[in-house]
Design an enzyme around this catalytic site. Sequence first.
Site, PDB file in Angstrom:
ATOM      1  N   CYS A   2       0.849  -1.184   0.000  1.00 57.74           N
ATOM      2  CA  CYS A   2       0.000   0.000   0.000  1.00 57.74           C
ATOM      3  C   CYS A   2       0.882   1.231   0.000  1.00 57.74           C
ATOM      4  O   CYS A   2       2.105   1.136   0.038  1.00 57.74           O
ATOM      5  CB  CYS A   2      -0.892   0.023   1.249  1.00 57.74           C
ATOM      6  SG  CYS A   2      -1.928  -1.450   1.448  1.00 57.74           S
ATOM      7  N   LEU A  50      -3.906  -1.506  -1.726  1.00 53.52           N
ATOM      8  CA  LEU A  50      -3.935  -2.700  -2.564  1.00 53.52           C
ATOM      9  C   LEU A  50      -4.431  -3.818  -1.663  1.00 53.52           C
ATOM     10  O   LEU A  50      -3.756  -4.203  -0.712  1.00 53.52           O
ATOM     11  CB  LEU A  50      -2.544  -3.049  -3.114  1.00 53.52           C
ATOM     12  CG  LEU A  50      -2.481  -4.338  -3.928  1.00 53.52           C
ATOM     13  CD1 LEU A  50      -3.223  -4.197  -5.249  1.00 53.52           C
ATOM     14  CD2 LEU A  50      -1.039  -4.765  -4.182  1.00 53.52           C
ATOM     15  N   ASN A  75       2.016  -0.339   5.943  1.00 55.36           N
ATOM     16  CA  ASN A  75       2.218  -0.940   4.632  1.00 55.36           C
ATOM     17  C   ASN A  75       2.983  -2.233   4.879  1.00 55.36           C
ATOM     18  O   ASN A  75       4.065  -2.200   5.457  1.00 55.36           O
ATOM     19  CB  ASN A  75       3.017   0.035   3.754  1.00 55.36           C
ATOM     20  CG  ASN A  75       3.593  -0.598   2.495  1.00 55.36           C
ATOM     21  OD1 ASN A  75       4.636  -0.182   2.017  1.00 55.36           O
ATOM     22  ND2 ASN A  75       2.928  -1.585   1.950  1.00 55.36           N
TER      23      ASN A  75
END
Length: 562
Positions: A2, A50, A75
């Site tokens: 991400c 994502l 992330n």
Amino acid sequence: MCGIWALFGSDECLSVQVTSAMRIAHRGPDALRFENVNGFTNCCFGFHRLAVVDQLHGMQPLRINKFPFLWLCYNGEIYNHLALNKKFGFKPQMAVDGEVLLHLYDRFGIKKMAALLDGVFAFILLDTEKKKVFVGRDTYGVKPLFKLSTDDGFLALCSEAKGLTEITHAMTSPASIEQVLPGHFEEFDLKQNGKVSSVQMEEFHCCTDGPEHAVCDSLGTLPSGFDEDTVKSNIRTLFENAVKKRLMAQRRIGCLLSGGLDSSLVAATLMKLAKEETLPYKIQTFSIGSEDSPDILAARKVAAYIGSEHHEVNFSAEEGIRAVEEVIFHLETYDITTVRASVGMFLVAKYIREKSDSVVIFSGEGADELTQGYIYFHKAPSPRASAEESIRLMKELYLFDVLRADRTTAAHGLELRVPFLDHRLTAYVLSLPDDMKVPKHGVEKHLLRDSFRDQDLIPDEILWRRKEAFSDGMMSVKKSWYVCLQEHLEDMVNDDQMEKAPQTFPHNPPHTKEAFYFRQVFEQRFPGRSQWLPHYWLPRWTQSSDPSARTLAFYTPDKEEQ
């Protein structure tokens, strides 16, 4: 994978600042959110998602009912989140792996929280009750995180530096942008006006130490002793476990396959475990190169041997040259070997995104640093010097190979998985006696190769294939990619520019026209930011001024490639 972004204490209107966060939109193509922090002036989180593990939930900043005072942007992937929930009796609200950070922080505090995470991560954790901000990053910096801080307490954070370069703020001196150090966390006090002050920065894990999270690893304790059979068996066990835990995904898994030892072992083990886990699809493998390149031919042999759904991406020097400027923008570096090797990886990642449905991509990064795979290790003056060089390379991965792997895949919204950088595997290999790890019989990575001898995992000719740099092996032995690049750039930089290069670029002055051109492109995109690269990647113990293995006097290609 991400993109995370946050501001604390902005003087500028947040609606103006958030445009900077859009510069990392490629990292999370599935969803986008911006959220202000209630009760604190000019504090904001941004998140590009994502979705890989929990596609329904998992939007960030992550907050749960049990801890309404905690805000989390992270992330990465936490491979042991289920084991941690079980061991400590946590009751997660969602299936998303990152929720375990909130429970661990509440129970143990920030340092133990970070140390117990088996995975790759960069996080921003806000505790509004204690008025604290914490940032941290995994041991090898597989996941990136940059910070901008000013002398008056403004703090900005982002997955990539480009999301911070256009941030505006009133300041008495220019704000530096620097990486959050891998294996460290930093603690800040948060004031009501949103400003912060740094309290401490501390290392929570060093790559030479065994990881604290091993206590809840399903492998348990490994056999001890340094006899060869025990060591080789442990390496196989740890490596397979590293690949297995990284199967955690709800999106299709694929694998980069250069045909070298490292990516071939990853791809073969991935295929084996995918069958055992009965994944509902065939593993796709991807290679890139010109028609007669050593990598393409070797990858073809491996794919046929392991039975993957193989894709070949045609690579021409012209296409590579056209991509260089965009690649440097995504990389945020001008390091010579990093740029060279990134072009092929960038183009194969572009193909994966456009022509396949694989999203989670396995790769072999870290193996050369861990197992002394670079050809220059043959020239090491002693086993101790080799071991120390290996540790240095591991600690600098975030500046070079790991940076390349993250940025080229993230540019196309892909999630990267690197099993050779598994903590238990790396700590074990680095703990082995120095003389076990050095090149033997003229072959680098001898211990790793020997560990998989007679296992029928990959063809013997691949198991014992000489090291070939990715940027070299993409094209024919007769003419490397780096030679094509240098020939093209010969006319783009003149001799007068080269003569003045030390004055033009006093930090890391370029010594070749290729290096000058890379630096020129970098300065156009990121003026005045040359300090992001502390030094060029170059082989040790040689007189070579070029990072390519093919320039070393003791380089010889495999017989079948001559």
